[in-house]
Design a protein around this motif. Structure first.
Motif, mmCIF file in Angstrom:
data_model
loop_
_atom_site.group_PDB
_atom_site.id
_atom_site.type_symbol
_atom_site.label_atom_id
_atom_site.label_comp_id
_atom_site.label_asym_id
_atom_site.label_seq_id
_atom_site.Cartn_x
_atom_site.Cartn_y
_atom_site.Cartn_z
ATOM 1 N N GLU A 114 -6.180 2.229 5.540
ATOM 2 C CA GLU A 114 -7.253 3.227 5.520
ATOM 3 C C GLU A 114 -6.763 4.558 6.103
ATOM 4 O OE1 GLU A 114 -12.020 3.602 6.444
ATOM 5 O OE2 GLU A 114 -10.976 1.680 6.679
ATOM 6 N N THR A 169 4.481 6.681 -0.865
ATOM 7 C CA THR A 169 4.339 7.423 0.388
ATOM 8 C C THR A 169 5.651 7.383 1.165
ATOM 9 O OG1 THR A 169 2.026 6.730 0.469
ATOM 10 C CG2 THR A 169 2.970 7.653 2.488
ATOM 11 N N GLN A 187 -6.148 4.853 -5.365
ATOM 12 C CA GLN A 187 -7.166 4.828 -4.313
ATOM 13 C C GLN A 187 -7.433 3.371 -3.940
ATOM 14 O OE1 GLN A 187 -11.005 6.673 -5.270
ATOM 15 N NE2 GLN A 187 -10.848 7.759 -3.332
ATOM 16 N N LEU A 188 -6.869 2.959 -2.821
ATOM 17 C CA LEU A 188 -6.951 1.554 -2.426
ATOM 18 C C LEU A 188 -8.282 1.191 -1.797
ATOM 19 C CD1 LEU A 188 -3.328 1.175 -1.031
ATOM 20 C CD2 LEU A 188 -4.218 0.310 -3.202
ATOM 21 N N GLY A 226 0.811 -1.217 0.000
ATOM 22 C CA GLY A 226 0.000 0.000 0.000
ATOM 23 C C GLY A 226 0.841 1.262 0.000
ATOM 24 N N PRO A 234 -3.070 10.660 1.170
ATOM 25 C CA PRO A 234 -3.603 10.087 -0.073
ATOM 26 C C PRO A 234 -2.619 10.229 -1.227
ATOM 27 C CG PRO A 234 -4.608 12.221 0.359
ATOM 28 C CD PRO A 234 -3.789 11.883 1.570
ATOM 29 N N ASN A 240 1.623 4.203 -3.637
ATOM 30 C CA ASN A 240 1.473 5.662 -3.693
ATOM 31 C C ASN A 240 2.767 6.415 -3.411
ATOM 32 O OD1 ASN A 240 -1.318 6.288 -4.362
ATOM 33 N ND2 ASN A 240 -1.830 5.110 -2.528
ATOM 34 N N THR A 245 -6.781 -2.678 -5.408
ATOM 35 C CA THR A 245 -7.278 -2.124 -4.152
ATOM 36 C C THR A 245 -6.590 -2.775 -2.950
ATOM 37 O OG1 THR A 245 -9.049 -3.758 -3.880
ATOM 38 C CG2 THR A 245 -9.559 -1.783 -5.212
ATOM 39 N N GLN A 270 -4.783 6.349 3.469
ATOM 40 C CA GLN A 270 -5.609 6.961 2.431
ATOM 41 C C GLN A 270 -6.275 8.233 2.940
ATOM 42 O OE1 GLN A 270 -7.488 4.667 -0.605
ATOM 43 N NE2 GLN A 270 -9.482 5.577 -0.201
ATOM 44 N N GLN A 271 -6.672 8.259 4.202
ATOM 45 C CA GLN A 271 -7.318 9.439 4.764
ATOM 46 C C GLN A 271 -6.346 10.600 4.949
ATOM 47 O OE1 GLN A 271 -9.169 8.215 8.418
ATOM 48 N NE2 GLN A 271 -10.826 7.094 7.393
#
Length: 228
Positions: free
Chosen positions: A73, A26, A84-85, A20, A80, A24, A160, A76-77
């Protein structure tokens, strides 16, 4: 850098969160928890008394975030990215959460039962429990095989959180409980997952540790050779 992820490099649930993060790009700092080191282990228990990994710490908010699906989650919140997982559509979101939990509970958990039984002390093995775990994985394989018909990814056309969960579950489960020849959708799906850049990166980082996997002799040689 505000995000620190506490991991073990051979832990399948850590791989789920790493996928995850890499999807992105991240920024985060990965720190290995050495459970054989009393200081490292005690520090992690102070952080999260359950003592499991992965655990995310966000220094910007002061939050300690455990549990893989909750971590994804949270990312993503608060952080982001382009992928969009977790979808915004309520119906599709339920589908993603269903197959995320399914892979964790009905593939990863019985897989870990089989793996950890091999390293139990002599006389402490649980052959009945291992047989039950194999049976549970076979049922799960059949259900995933049916779910995948007409789909590229676990919950549809988009990659996802369900796929983040599926990769480590199926990667390790397929070693201890190989797919049947007629489970073609399942085998093709795992191949697609292994070709995704975020997953290639996770596997490459884990490869030096595959020699410690209790079923190393059953692991495909291409993964072990790259680790040598």
């Amino acid at each position: 850098m505000s995000l620190t992820l506490y991991i073990h490099p051979l832990a399948s649930f850590c791989h789920k969160v790493l996928i995850g993060l890499y999807e992105n790009d991240t920024p985060f700092d990965a720190r290995i928890v050495d459970f054989s080191d009393p200081v490292s282990a005690a520090s992690h228990v102070d952080r999260w008394p359950v003592g499991k990994v992965p655990v995310l710490h966000d220094s910007a908010t002061g939050r300690v975030v455990p549990e893989t699906s909750i971590i994804i989650e949270y990312l993503q919140q608060h952080y982001p990215g382009p992928v969009q997982l977790l979808p915004t559509d309520a119906g599709q979101l339920l589908e993603v959460r269903l197959w995320d939990r399914f892979c964790d509970l009905h593939v990863s958990v019985p897989m870990q039962k089989i793996v950890t039984d091999r390293i139990r002390p002599e006389g402490a093995n649980d052959p009945h429990g291992v047989a039950e775990a194999h049976a549970a994985i076979e049922i799960a394989y059949q259900m995933i095989e049916g779910q995948l018909h007409g789909k590229k990814w676990a919950a549809g056309d988009d990659f996802t959180m369900a796929d983040c969960s599926a990769l480590p579950a199926l990667f390790f489960a397929s070693i201890v409980h190989p797919f049947r020849d007629d489970q073609e959708q399942l085998a093709a799906y795992l191949d697609r997952l292994l070709q995704r850049p975020s997953i290639e990166r996770v596997i490459a980082e884990a490869q030096p540790y595959f020699k410690f996997f209790p079923y190393q002799e059953a692991m495909p040689k291409r993964f072990l050779e790259a680790a040598e």
